[in-house]
Scaffold this active site. Structure first.
Site, PDB file in Angstrom:
ATOM      1  N   ASP A  53      -8.726  -0.951  -6.228  1.00  0.00           N
ATOM      2  CA  ASP A  53      -9.674  -0.041  -5.582  1.00  0.00           C
ATOM      3  C   ASP A  53      -9.133   1.382  -5.520  1.00  0.00           C
ATOM      4  OD1 ASP A  53      -8.802  -0.089  -2.143  1.00  0.00           O
ATOM      5  OD2 ASP A  53      -7.711  -1.123  -3.714  1.00  0.00           O
ATOM      6  N   GLU A  54     -10.057   2.333  -5.502  1.00  0.00           N
ATOM      7  CA  GLU A  54      -9.810   3.727  -5.129  1.00  0.00           C
ATOM      8  C   GLU A  54      -8.690   4.393  -5.926  1.00  0.00           C
ATOM      9  OE1 GLU A  54     -11.287   3.604  -0.473  1.00  0.00           O
ATOM     10  OE2 GLU A  54      -9.144   3.374  -0.881  1.00  0.00           O
ATOM     11  N   HIS A  62      -2.976   2.988  -4.603  1.00  0.00           N
ATOM     12  CA  HIS A  62      -2.377   2.503  -3.351  1.00  0.00           C
ATOM     13  C   HIS A  62      -0.937   2.016  -3.558  1.00  0.00           C
ATOM     14  CE1 HIS A  62      -5.942   2.727  -0.749  1.00  0.00           C
ATOM     15  NE2 HIS A  62      -6.642   2.381  -1.830  1.00  0.00           N
ATOM     16  N   THR A  72      -5.847  -1.387   8.761  1.00  0.00           N
ATOM     17  CA  THR A  72      -5.115  -1.079   9.994  1.00  0.00           C
ATOM     18  C   THR A  72      -4.552   0.340  10.050  1.00  0.00           C
ATOM     19  OG1 THR A  72      -3.050  -2.005   9.112  1.00  0.00           O
ATOM     20  CG2 THR A  72      -4.505  -3.513  10.327  1.00  0.00           C
ATOM     21  N   ASP A 124       0.852  -1.181   0.000  1.00  0.00           N
ATOM     22  CA  ASP A 124       0.000   0.000   0.000  1.00  0.00           C
ATOM     23  C   ASP A 124       0.889   1.232   0.000  1.00  0.00           C
ATOM     24  OD1 ASP A 124      -2.364   1.803   0.522  1.00  0.00           O
ATOM     25  OD2 ASP A 124      -3.336  -0.134   0.846  1.00  0.00           O
TER      26      ASP A 124
END
Length: 653
Positions: free
Chosen positions: A371-372, A294, A510, A220
């Protein structure tokens, strides 16, 4: 006589199921079992398909003999059972592989497969003299052992010897098998690094509740956590950032001289060790390499993977703000954290990474994120514009779709199946693309209707990073998810062909989880709710019954020294205004049978204080409402201090 009749019927295994529920979609089965439970005092989680309790108890002797086939996969089952029985009880636990009259516990693989049990089901029989677990496969024996352990007193969870306990289990006949084949937990080890020992600790906790997939989010913006031979900067640079403590996402950007020594990574030997450890516990590890968004840790390591000038100045994120979500999705990137779809070096990079990931993880799927991904830097890129013209791409979703399809070809060239988050559907992916639906259930439903394999992991029910109770009690996250809501999760929605639903999963991101104790706190007890949702027949789901069992497992988790959240006992605050604009406070509880006591005078209430019975209007000068919940004479909730100003602000929203 009634119990005898039931047992006779169950032994025939030919009773049609009451209602419809899915047998694991990876297994062909022709027989089903009556859904029965005559033993509400037996607190197994997840709830088995059939539980028939009879008179009497099995008392664990000081010398225990486990009879089990001499099969490699069963050796770990035996070793697990030996450890769980011998350490707390002090009993001597031996193993034999041939039938013996002295055997106490018999683990039996069926010579002729019982089709009702599939690959992971089991039959557990406890009589006053013997315990027998039968299954078609070693995994079933392992899950039968998990249920057996839950029949013994809670002290069986102890990591050291416990004196003066009567080690007995009720006589019972259990037939059990999972509702779906994919029963997962996602553990984000990228935002904060968790050691190999801590990942093993997480695996040990999840298998007690019959989870069989550990999804490791390995890369990430905040860290690249896996060694890749030939790309040393991924772990020399990409695995480290500046340690910050506070509210993630709102940290000040690190100064140039702040040490980048917070983080870590897994060597390839570490990965092999984790894969083997998981395999011995019948868990597959799903690796995730999150691209094209990410990816800041990768870009900080190798800036040539970016489309954006100046990427050589990027650093691994330490929790500072890098995205603007004020306009919704996709976000506006303040820093370009995307790999460049127009750069051939990106696909060479991915081929190197995926080649090694595929060799390290035997599981058939590789998760590639998706994603994103922000588009604003792509929209300004000349190389992206050239790609769009060359390939006839009309918008940024198609640009990402181009990237995803090329990534999929790389994954499939290594003999693996491609999986991604549900945003990849916007790129018109082929039907052999597997989808993990996180933005609610609707994208998973849509994917299944388009004949994609789907794993349901919706924010609505299964995001374990969400707050568990009132925001005054939890690290601030943008949404809340209470235990009772998690328990409503049904991975197989109505109107969908269940053959496309592989199963369900809960996700623990997290950003706000700095250590393994907090990871446990966020996982349990909501992980119990998801475990039951993906294992137990939907007809057996009952909130009050489930929570009665959860309370027994709180005691077991205490003995096991596993942290969990008591948030379910916290009162729920609702506010309104009366006709004369007076603030009115309504209190309720998530579980029945609790009393709420309160004070406005800054003192700490107990059961001798006023009990909440109707809406409260705070005294004119009161600044704080303190509340606590009791069950009978025992406090069960936390003492909460709620500022009256905060309640007043909520009333204006």
């Amino acid at each position: 006589m009634k119990n005898t009749f039931y047992l006779l019927c169950l032994s025939l295994l030919s009773i049609p199921a009451f209602g419809q529920y899915a047998i694991p979609n990876t297994e062909a089965t022709t027989e089903t079992v009556a859904i029965v439970n005559n033993a509400p005092d037996i607190a197994i989680i997840p709830e088995p398909v059939s539980v028939i309790k009879s008179e009497g108890y099995f008392l664990l002797p000081s010398n225990v003999v486990i009879q089990a086939p001499a099969v490699a996969e069963i050796k770990q089952v035996v070793a697990f059972l030996q450890e769980r029985l011998s350490i707390p009880t002090g009993s001597y636990v031996a193993e034999v592989s041939t039938p013996s009259a002295k055997s106490t516990i018999n683990l039996i693989l069926n010579e002729k497969a019982n089709s009702a049990l599939g690959k992971e089901g089991y039959q557990l029989s406890v009589t006053p003299n013997h315990i027998t677990i039968k299954a078609n496969k070693p995994a079933g024996l392992f899950y039968g052992v998990q249920s057996l352990i839950q029949l013994f007193p809670k002290e069986i969870e102890s990591k050291e010897a416990v004196e003066n306990i009567e080690w007995k289990a009720p006589c019972v006949e259990i037939i059990d098998y999972p509702r779906v084949g994919w029963r997962g937990l996602m553990f984000d080890v990228a935002r904060h690094f968790f050691t190999k020992a801590e990942v093993k600790q997480y695996i040990d906790a999840m298998v007690r509740y019959k989870y069989n997939i550990l999804h490791l989010h390995l890369t990430d913006d905040e860290g690249w956590r896996i060694e890749i031979k030939g790309l040393p900067k991924l772990t020399e640079v990409g695995a480290w950032n500046v340690k910050k403590i506070g509210e993630f996402g709102n940290f000040f950007p690190p100064a140039a001289d702040e040490p980048r020594n917070y983080g870590g990574f897994y060597t390839q030997d570490d990965i092999r060790d984790l894969v083997q450890y998981a395999k011995e516990r019948f868990v597959d590890i799903l690796p995730e390499i999150d691209v094209p968004g990410h990816s800041l840790a990768a870009i900080a390591s190798y800036p040539e993977l970016s489309c954006t000038p100046g990427a050589e100045n990027y650093r691994v994120r330490s929790g500072e703000r890098i995205m603007d979500w004020s306009r919704g999705a996709p976000p506006i990137a303040l820093v370009d954290n995307t790999l460049c779809p127009a750069n051939e070096k990106v696909y060479t990079f991915l081929d190197t990474v995926i080649t090694q990931v595929a060799q390290l993880f035997p599981f058939e799927y590789i998760h590639m994120g998706g994603d994103e991904a922000p588009f604003n830097f792509w929209e300004k890129s000349d190389s992206i514009k050239a790609l769009m013209k060359k390939e006839g791409l009309k918008n940024m979703h198609q640009v990402q779709g181009y990237f995803e399809k090329r990534a999929q070809k790389i994954v499939e060239s290594k003999g693996k199946k491609f999986m991604g988050w549900d945003e990849i559907l916007d790129g018109d992916m082929p039907p052999n693309t597997s989808v993990m639906s996180w933005r609610g259930m609707k994208y998973g439903i849509e994917a299944a209707k388009r004949k994609h394999e789907v794993v349901m992991s919706p924010t609505t029910y299964a995001y374990l990073d969400y707050m568990q109770a009132d925001p005054i009690t939890e690290p601030k996250v943008y949404a809340s998810l209470r235990l009772s809501k998690s328990y409503e999760f049904d991975p197989i929605p109505a109107g969908v062909d269940k053959k496309y639903i592989k199963g369900g999963q809960a996700n623990l991101w997290t950003e706000q989880v700095y250590n393994i104790r907090q990871a446990e706190y966020m996982t349990w007890p909501r992980g119990l709710a998801i475990a039951e949702s993906v294992w137990s027949p939907i007809e057996k789901k009952n909130w009050n019954n489930f929570f009665n069992r959860v309370e027994q497992h709180f005691k077991r988790l205490d003995v096991a020294e596993t942290k969990y959240a008591p948030s379910v006992y916290d009162p729920i605050f609702s506010v309104s205004r009366s006709a004369d604009k007076q603030l009115m406070i309504e209190l309720s509880t998530e579980v029945p049978g609790l009393d709420i006591y309160y004070s406005f005078d800054n003192s700490f209430p107990d059961r001798f204080y006023p009990k909440y019975t109707e809406k409260l209007a705070p005294p004119k000068d009161a600044t704080t409402l303190k509340v606590i919940t009791y069950k009978g004479k025992q406090p069960v909730g936390r003492m909460l201090s709620m500022p009256v100003d905060e309640l007043s602000r909520r009333s204006r929203k």
